[in-house]
Every structure is written in C-alpha cells, then in structure tokens.
Design a protein around this motif. Sequence first.
Motif, PDB file in Angstrom:
ATOM      1  N   ALA A  41    -120.572  32.695 -57.083  1.00 52.18           N
ATOM      2  CA  ALA A  41    -120.307  31.481 -57.572  1.00 52.18           C
ATOM      3  C   ALA A  41    -120.428  31.475 -59.104  1.00 52.18           C
ATOM      4  O   ALA A  41    -119.351  31.044 -59.996  1.00 52.18           O
TER       5      ALA A  41
ATOM      6  N   SER B 176    -114.957  32.535 -52.799  1.00 52.59           N
ATOM      7  CA  SER B 176    -116.120  33.541 -52.895  1.00 52.59           C
ATOM      8  C   SER B 176    -116.422  34.237 -51.737  1.00 52.59           C
ATOM      9  O   SER B 176    -116.979  35.340 -51.589  1.00 52.59           O
ATOM     10  N   GLU B 177    -116.153  33.524 -50.769  1.00 51.05           N
ATOM     11  CA  GLU B 177    -116.479  34.107 -49.284  1.00 51.05           C
ATOM     12  C   GLU B 177    -115.521  35.363 -49.257  1.00 51.05           C
ATOM     13  O   GLU B 177    -116.241  36.270 -48.762  1.00 51.05           O
TER      14      GLU B 177
ATOM     15  N   ILE C 175    -117.160  38.367 -50.986  1.00 50.93           N
ATOM     16  CA  ILE C 175    -118.553  38.706 -50.488  1.00 50.93           C
ATOM     17  C   ILE C 175    -118.190  39.512 -49.420  1.00 50.93           C
ATOM     18  O   ILE C 175    -118.911  40.716 -49.307  1.00 50.93           O
TER      19      ILE C 175
ATOM     20  N   ASP D 284    -124.110  34.648 -52.646  1.00 54.97           N
ATOM     21  CA  ASP D 284    -123.250  33.688 -52.885  1.00 54.97           C
ATOM     22  C   ASP D 284    -123.596  32.856 -54.494  1.00 54.97           C
ATOM     23  O   ASP D 284    -122.613  32.487 -55.037  1.00 54.97           O
TER      24      ASP D 284
ATOM     25  N   ARG E  70    -129.150  36.754 -51.872  1.00 51.83           N
ATOM     26  CA  ARG E  70    -128.286  35.655 -52.476  1.00 51.83           C
ATOM     27  C   ARG E  70    -126.928  35.934 -53.076  1.00 51.83           C
ATOM     28  O   ARG E  70    -126.461  35.465 -54.251  1.00 51.83           O
TER      29      ARG E  70
END
Length: 369
Positions: free
Chosen positions: A100, A116-117, A120, A96, A94
């Motif tokens: 976040a 955020s992407e 990641i 994400d 998780r």
Amino acid sequence: MSSLAPLDASKVQITKTTTPKAKLPKEELVFGQSFTDHMLTIEWTAEKGWDTPQIKPYGTLNLDPSSCVFHYAFELFEGMKAYRDANGGIRLFRPDMNIARMNASAERICLPEFDSEELIKLLAEFVKTDSSFIPAGDGYSLYLRPTMIGTDAGLGVSSPGKALLFVIASPVGPYYSTGFKAVRLEATSYATRAWPGGCGNRKLGANYAPCIKPQRQAASRGYQQNLWLFGEEDYITEVGTMNLFFVFNKDGKKELVTAPLDGTILEGVTRDSILALARSRLPTDEWTISERKLTMTEVAERYHKGELVEAFGSGTAAVVSPIKEILYKGEDIMVPCVNGESGNLTDQVWKWLGDIQYGREEHEWSFKI
Ligand SMILES: Cc1ncc(COP(=O)(O)O)c(C=O)c1O
C-alpha cells in the motif's frame, strides 16, 4: 471502459537460471551485497498498461541514458523481509502495508499504481522461486527490495509514459549479531529531511541521497546517526532511516511517544506494529501510548528531571535500535539503558515482533507463503 491491462499475477512467466549462484555461508552475509538467482520484472506503458510479469535470471537493466529516472528521480522503493520459520515454512510480515505504501509513493510521483493483491501474489511466487536463499535462524531473512522507475527516453519533464517495476532479493543476517549495540545520535537542525507539503512520507529515492552528507558529518564527530529535527521548535521527526520512540516516566505513569503522521514522517510498518502491540498489550493503568508532537527541548527538560526512561529507533532492517546518547545544543543527553545496551520496552518490542515474524506466535500479520 479503460482498455489498459491491469497487473495480473496469473500471467507470470518464469524462466529459471541455468547458472545458479553458489550460496555464501550465512555468517558471511553482508546486508544488500549478494543477491538471489532471479528477479521479478514488470513493464508498464501508458498505452497498454501492465505487461506480462516475468521472473527471470538476475541481471543488469538496459536503459537509455536519457531515461527519466536518471534525470528527474522517478524512483521509489520498498523494504520488507521473508522469514524462514521453525518448521521450514516461509512468511512475510504485513506485506499489505508495504505494498500500500508503494502505491502511495507511486501516486506521489506520477508512476503507475497497481492492484496490491496481485503484486503480493507475484512477490510470493518470486520468494518461492528463490526460497533456497532464505537463511534459517533467528535474525536471518531474505530482504526484498521492490522498486519502480520511470523509463521514458527523453529529457522532457513530465509524467512517465513508461515504467519498470522490479523486485530483487538479498539474503541477510542479524543486524545485531552479538546482541544490541545502542547508538549515539546527533540532533540535526542545520539540515532538514522532510517538511510540511513535501514528500517525506513517501519512500522515494530522492529523499535519501541528500541525507548522506549530514549523516557523514555526524559520523565524523562520533555519532552514528542524525536525529532529524524540524522547525524553530526543534520537533523530533525520525532517526536516520528509522522512526523514533521515547519512553518517559512521570510519578509511575509511563508514556510511549512517537511523532504523528503529519506528512513529514515515513509511515513505518514497524512503527505501526509497535503502536498497535503497545496499545493492546501494555497495561493501560500504567501506560499512555501517544502519537504527538514532541520537541527536543521537552526531551532535554525531562532528561534533567529524571523522567527520560529509554529511546529507540524502529525499522524493517534492525526492528528496534536502542539509543544511548543524543547530542543537542552542545549537551550529550544520556539515555538510560537499564539492560546494558537497551531498555525494557526495547527488549519487549524486539521479542514481540520476532515471535510474530518467525512464526513462534501465530498472528494475523504473518503471511504464510
Ligand atoms: C525514512 C525512514 N523512516 C522509517 C523507516 C522504517 O519503516 P519500516 O518500519 O516500514 O521499515 C524507514 C525504512 O523503511 C525509512 O526509510
């Protein structure tokens, strides 16, 4: 339109170390004591936005002693893990949610937010670069520590105009190498971890330093952790650096309870995952899953009535940490541990989460790199 550069993972520059470290035998790993060969760093300025991401040899930072991080605690961090699955693949859990939460922490102390992407993607690239450090085996993982600091030189108290986002990684072994070890807690009302309108729901370094002294005081009396209470009602909030769950049983109907996210509770990824799994997997005719306010008085009363079934903390480091005793107003509340050092739901949750994290069960929360 803003001309500030957004965080862009496609621009990453990778400089490999020329002096790779010798790897410790996995049995000798100590949490957060050894680090991988590289680190991810990204600089930000208010004028230009995010600079080129760099994956480069692990090393010291060079900062002006007047940097705002040292004086006004412009610092936030995250804690997450990369796991090696049975097929040798690498998975995050998780990510994400962690990223976040990192953005929410940044927003709270005027550090820059980011896509955020993109972060990641950069995390995945960084983990791939140092993948040889991820120990294999149940309970082993690579602990990732994304961090952001304000780096402006100067003593004015204002929002940072310069920041550094960096990620370091530490190979870690199982929290419980010889099976669960239930802990004793001291319910603490003389010191408060977080309060309404404060920032206890954000992962800021400034929330952690003041918690060490009460923890040491509890330890000096033989209790491993504080159970943080809030207010005259002695509301239960968190335990040490974990979220907290209780199980009660009244006339055959069980309830799993944890504190609601009212701004004083860190929004734990493990907490959220346990609630979601419990809601979808426990039989609804037997179980109620509650996010509600719970006082220590209620726990004591239900203990005396024989309704207290089990209690555990939850967090990335230990996953679940069973509790066997809570000191409250001079009385040791003995929490049942029907399986010796843990209760049935603690064991169940441990298995559910481990199966997803290590890819023994395919699940949308498992992020393959
Ligand atoms: C204060 C606090 N509560 C709860 C948690 C558990 O959060 P998570 O499950 O995301 O690790 C942590 C650890 O990050 C924490 O520091």
